[in-house]
Scaffold this motif. Structure first.
Motif, PDB file in Angstrom:
ATOM      1  N   ILE A  25      -0.633   6.423   2.472  1.00 40.02           N
ATOM      2  CA  ILE A  25      -1.866   5.877   3.038  1.00 40.02           C
ATOM      3  C   ILE A  25      -1.598   5.165   4.367  1.00 40.02           C
ATOM      4  CG2 ILE A  25      -3.765   4.265   2.601  1.00 40.02           C
ATOM      5  CD1 ILE A  25      -3.191   4.858  -0.478  1.00 40.02           C
ATOM      6  N   GLY A  48      -2.504  10.665  -2.617  1.00 45.83           N
ATOM      7  CA  GLY A  48      -3.083   9.324  -2.477  1.00 45.83           C
ATOM      8  C   GLY A  48      -3.726   8.848  -3.770  1.00 45.83           C
ATOM      9  N   SER A  52       3.133  -1.248   3.791  1.00 50.80           N
ATOM     10  CA  SER A  52       3.811  -0.576   2.680  1.00 50.80           C
ATOM     11  C   SER A  52       5.063  -1.311   2.234  1.00 50.80           C
ATOM     12  CB  SER A  52       4.195   0.860   3.075  1.00 50.80           C
ATOM     13  OG  SER A  52       3.069   1.701   3.009  1.00 50.80           O
ATOM     14  N   GLY A  54      -8.447   5.730   4.399  1.00 47.98           N
ATOM     15  CA  GLY A  54      -9.335   6.032   3.275  1.00 47.98           C
ATOM     16  C   GLY A  54      -9.264   7.496   2.881  1.00 47.98           C
ATOM     17  N   TYR A  84      -8.486  -0.792  -5.188  1.00 47.08           N
ATOM     18  CA  TYR A  84      -7.893   0.486  -5.576  1.00 47.08           C
ATOM     19  C   TYR A  84      -6.586   0.712  -4.813  1.00 47.08           C
ATOM     20  CZ  TYR A  84     -12.552   1.886  -7.370  1.00 47.08           C
ATOM     21  OH  TYR A  84     -13.743   1.979  -8.028  1.00 47.08           O
ATOM     22  N   ALA A  85      -6.655   0.432  -3.514  1.00 47.29           N
ATOM     23  CA  ALA A  85      -5.535   0.793  -2.647  1.00 47.29           C
ATOM     24  C   ALA A  85      -4.905  -0.426  -1.987  1.00 47.29           C
ATOM     25  CB  ALA A  85      -6.028   1.759  -1.564  1.00 47.29           C
ATOM     26  N   PHE A 133     -12.475   0.235  -1.417  1.00 52.83           N
ATOM     27  CA  PHE A 133     -11.065   0.591  -1.578  1.00 52.83           C
ATOM     28  C   PHE A 133     -10.191  -0.653  -1.808  1.00 52.83           C
ATOM     29  CE2 PHE A 133     -12.619   4.390   0.616  1.00 52.83           C
ATOM     30  CZ  PHE A 133     -11.929   5.403  -0.029  1.00 52.83           C
ATOM     31  N   PHE A 166      -6.642  -2.608  -0.164  1.00 51.33           N
ATOM     32  CA  PHE A 166      -7.281  -2.659   1.157  1.00 51.33           C
ATOM     33  C   PHE A 166      -8.048  -3.959   1.409  1.00 51.33           C
ATOM     34  CE2 PHE A 166      -7.877   1.801   3.211  1.00 51.33           C
ATOM     35  CZ  PHE A 166      -6.534   2.073   3.053  1.00 51.33           C
ATOM     36  N   MET A 200      -2.695   5.552  -5.784  1.00 51.57           N
ATOM     37  CA  MET A 200      -3.614   4.465  -6.124  1.00 51.57           C
ATOM     38  C   MET A 200      -3.585   4.178  -7.617  1.00 51.57           C
ATOM     39  SD  MET A 200      -7.027   4.589  -3.756  1.00 51.57           S
ATOM     40  CE  MET A 200      -7.694   6.139  -4.313  1.00 51.57           C
ATOM     41  N   CYS A 249      -6.207   8.111   0.968  1.00 52.66           N
ATOM     42  CA  CYS A 249      -6.350   7.614  -0.416  1.00 52.66           C
ATOM     43  C   CYS A 249      -6.895   8.708  -1.328  1.00 52.66           C
ATOM     44  CB  CYS A 249      -7.340   6.449  -0.474  1.00 52.66           C
ATOM     45  SG  CYS A 249      -6.734   4.892   0.180  1.00 52.66           S
ATOM     46  N   ILE A 295       0.857  -1.188   0.000  1.00 49.37           N
ATOM     47  CA  ILE A 295       0.000   0.000   0.000  1.00 49.37           C
ATOM     48  C   ILE A 295       0.894   1.238   0.000  1.00 49.37           C
ATOM     49  CG2 ILE A 295      -1.745   1.279   1.312  1.00 49.37           C
ATOM     50  CD1 ILE A 295      -2.637  -1.409   2.498  1.00 49.37           C
TER      51      ILE A 295
END
Lengths: 463, 463
Positions: free
Chosen positions: A111, A364, B123, A356, A308-309, A305, A311, A368, A359, A107
């Protein structure tokens, strides 16, 4: 009530005594009660007196008949089980998973730093907070509304922050109750159908056609560009529609979604639009159903998310319930959903919501996008691999899923062959509904070297 | 279907145009459709032609009849609403909340550091993880089993990690389905009753006795030591039982719980035991239902880190479903609960679970005890305050809740008086069921100076 275990005595493999701590209890409703199931592993043992009839205590609570309708396990745990079994059999194999759509890349630091900061702040008087709003932090709701629905008339109070789209699917089913009929794309993400079965909206599973009664399966195949022929679809109260679709990877066009909204309006249906993969769209397909005029009166939207991230394990999503969406009595769907959220949920974690919000900062968002681009590159590699081997390949352009056709073969057989011979985990298309038979879904979530290695193995297997 | 808005035109206060983007749509099911509800604030406006009948589009989906049965809002949002209204009216008042049981003290650093570390690790390639097990991390499940159920025969795979007890209550209701009858303590935590109504297990709300049909209300008053007279209780399939109880603050004794387990066994019922406040027990009352012999065959248990570690906003809990607990057909309750968890949930956040694991380290356990001790000291102050004013005060010894009797008065009236005159938010006892009428619940969650100030104000008000 007693549940008689015959013909011989079942005893726990770890039970040290036939008469455990519970043995003191006798009741009107069981003959002999003893602590026979401590370990979860039941072994059949010979006994001195084989005529003895030993009973395990059962309550008088009937099993929920809807649970009994469910077929096999939920798809992804079943795949995990087969993966584990394969590893046991081949302990030295380097198994690569392109199965469950599970993110693999770190990640972005902007974030995780926000989450770490929020976590640390909880140890301070000023930074501590207890219960948050069940609907989510106002700042995050506002940021979601402006980032993804900026000019579409969706406002902060239309957004309900969740711990993920899957969780909200079940909360939406609670909202709708058991007296609605649902429609799903066939194939589609299994949580729609399974949650419908659990809520008692369906009939039994019909083995001959691999469908549950009282669900409208909207066939999506290469013949119809993976968009259902709506002229053949019966009215349903609730239409689950995922675009870009999981598993076919196909994104509906503006024209197609306009037809869908019109279809819903003509039928008075509610569309539950799942846009969990919208960030993977690379052409001009709509990113949200609310790009379609009139959609706010017939649709709500779930998103996440997760993809996308990265998560998937962090857990954060959202649902948009426009205030324009009304039940037949004129009452607002959002009002009832709010009541469900307040009664059955306590908000997403405050630490996670801080992530979030990060993000959706400009840094962010860029981060992403980079993660998504990485997976998109993986997708291209997989599409090219299967195409070069002569397969008909679908999806991929607007989604991290590649949908590969193996005409005339069973999906589970193909799954098993690829696992056995190439040590690659995929997902059998039939796990997403009868319309997925003959396909496998290949996920592009993976480290680059694994995707490249998978590509090499596939080329060896199918050359 | 159309929902006619009469007698005049309702228009959104922020709508810039009568014919918004949605106006292009006409459908068979509505006369005129326009984007009339953009802002959530509806204003009544005069129109040029008052005879014009403007309709808002409604779907043909019927509102879930169970949702319509629910009375008013969920209790705690309603209290928050009244608090906000009070603050608007008295902007300079220093309002102190002893209402919703919301933790206020910082989370011990050993716990937040673990969360921050886990977040940062996401990360990194090595530290990243995607989907976790829906049932929770194995390490955390093992730690919960050994910490709280060490010698009680509860094992790691009996534990399901959740995002909080309230969330699991609804998932349990999904598991049981709509054809069970439930019993609740009266008064009790409103999520049991409300989730039962939503699942369709109940009849309508009966205004004359303030109860829903088909729920067994087990009266718990000072006359019966807040433990129901089981000889008067009808059989239910599922008995929700919270001890230490929210709101009465009373913990059931070993003898009482033994009677409860025997009652469940005789009736073939399943006890859903809520032990969310067990760490507040200061006498020898059982901390878990599984201390009672035979309980594993008739009970499951929900619990939470919320009130132990200040995780109300962080979100983490667990449910124990012993493998010995069987439905009447001999099938395992845990098997169906596992299916619910896999279909309707995706596991608690990995960042948060790292915090949970830190809670159960030796340093973490000591730190949680210190937090609990702090709130226990608050509780003593509040008990002493009300006692010294001559009130009959219950609870407090084994719970962070003080249950104060105002004989002959309405709970909401007392709530309003204390809010109006002392700027203190409490919780009206009747919000927990008809058996709570005449009581208020005073929460001991608060900063020390606020609790002391509340004590002073109460002494002024009731002197």
């Amino acid at each position: 009530m007693s549940f008689v275990v015959k013909p011989s005595l079942w005893i726990s493999s770890s039970s040290s005594s036939l008469l455990g701590e519970d043995s003191g209890f006798t009741s009107r409703t069981s003959k002999v009660t003893f602590n026979s199931r401590t370990s979860g592993v039941l072994k059949c043992m010979g006994v001195a007196n084989p005529a003895a009839e030993i009973t395990a205590y059962t309550t008088r609570v009937s099993r929920n008949a809807n649970m009994a309708k469910l077929q096999a396990g939920y798809l992804f745990p079943e795949i995990a089980r087969r993966r584990t079994a394969h590893i046991s059999k081949h302990p030295d194999a380097q198994v690569i998973s392109l199965g469950i759509g599970d993110t693999t890349e770190p990640i972005p630091e902007v974030i995780t730093s926000a989450m770490a900061l929020r976590a640390k702040a909880l140890s301070t008087i000023e930074g501590y907070s207890g219960y948050g709003a069940e609907q989510g932090d106002k700042k995050l709701r506002t940021a979601i509304a402006s980032t993804y629905y900026g000019n579409l008339g969706i406002e902060e109070n239309d957004i309900f922050v969740s711990d993920g789209a899957k969780c909200d699917i079940s909360r939406l089913q609670l909202l709708f109750g058991s007296n609605v009929k649902v429609a799903v794309q066939d194939p589609s993400y299994p949580a729609y159908v399974d949650s419908s079965v659990i809520m008692g909206q369906t009939g039994l599973f019909e083995k001959d056609n691999e469908k549950y009664g009282n669900i409208e399966y909207m066939r999506c195949t290469q013949e119809n560009d993976f968009f259902p022929d709506l002229s053949t679809v019966s009215r349903a109260d609730v239409i689950f529609f995922c675009s870009p679709n999981n598993p076919t990877g196909s994104a509906a066009s503006r024209e197609q979604l306009t037809k869908l909204v019109q279809f819903a309006k003509e039928n008075g249906s509610i569309i539950v639009y799942d846009s969990a993969y919208a960030m993977y769209i690379s052409d001009d397909s709509p990113r949200t159903i609310f790009e379609i005029p009139g959609a706010k009166e017939v649709a709500l939207e779930i998103s996440s998310f997760s993809k996308y991230a990265g998560f998937t394990g962090v857990r954060l999503g959202w649902t948009v319930v426009p205030k324009e969406l009304l039940f037949s009595d004129g009452s607002r769907v959002a009002k009832d959903f709010n009541r469900i959220v307040c009664t059955s949920f306590n908000g997403a974690s405050n630490v996670v919501q801080a992530g979030g919000l990060a993000c959706l900062s400009s840094v962010g968002l860029k981060a992403m996008e980079d993660v998504v681009s990485f997976y998109q590159e993986n997708t291209k590699i997989l599409v090219h691999t299967f195409s070069s081997l002569g397969f008909n390949v679908y999806g991929g352009r607007n989604a991290p899923y590649v949908w590969v056709h193996f005409p005339g073969r069973s999906s589970w057989d193909v799954f098993a062959e690829i696992l056995e011979k190439a040590h690659l985990v995929t997902t059998p298309g039939s796990g997403f509904g009868p319309g997925g038979e003959g396909f496998i879904r290949v996920s592009a979530f993976g480290h680059r070297e694994n995707v490249l290695e998978a590509s090499r193995r596939l080329k060896t297997l199918f050359k």
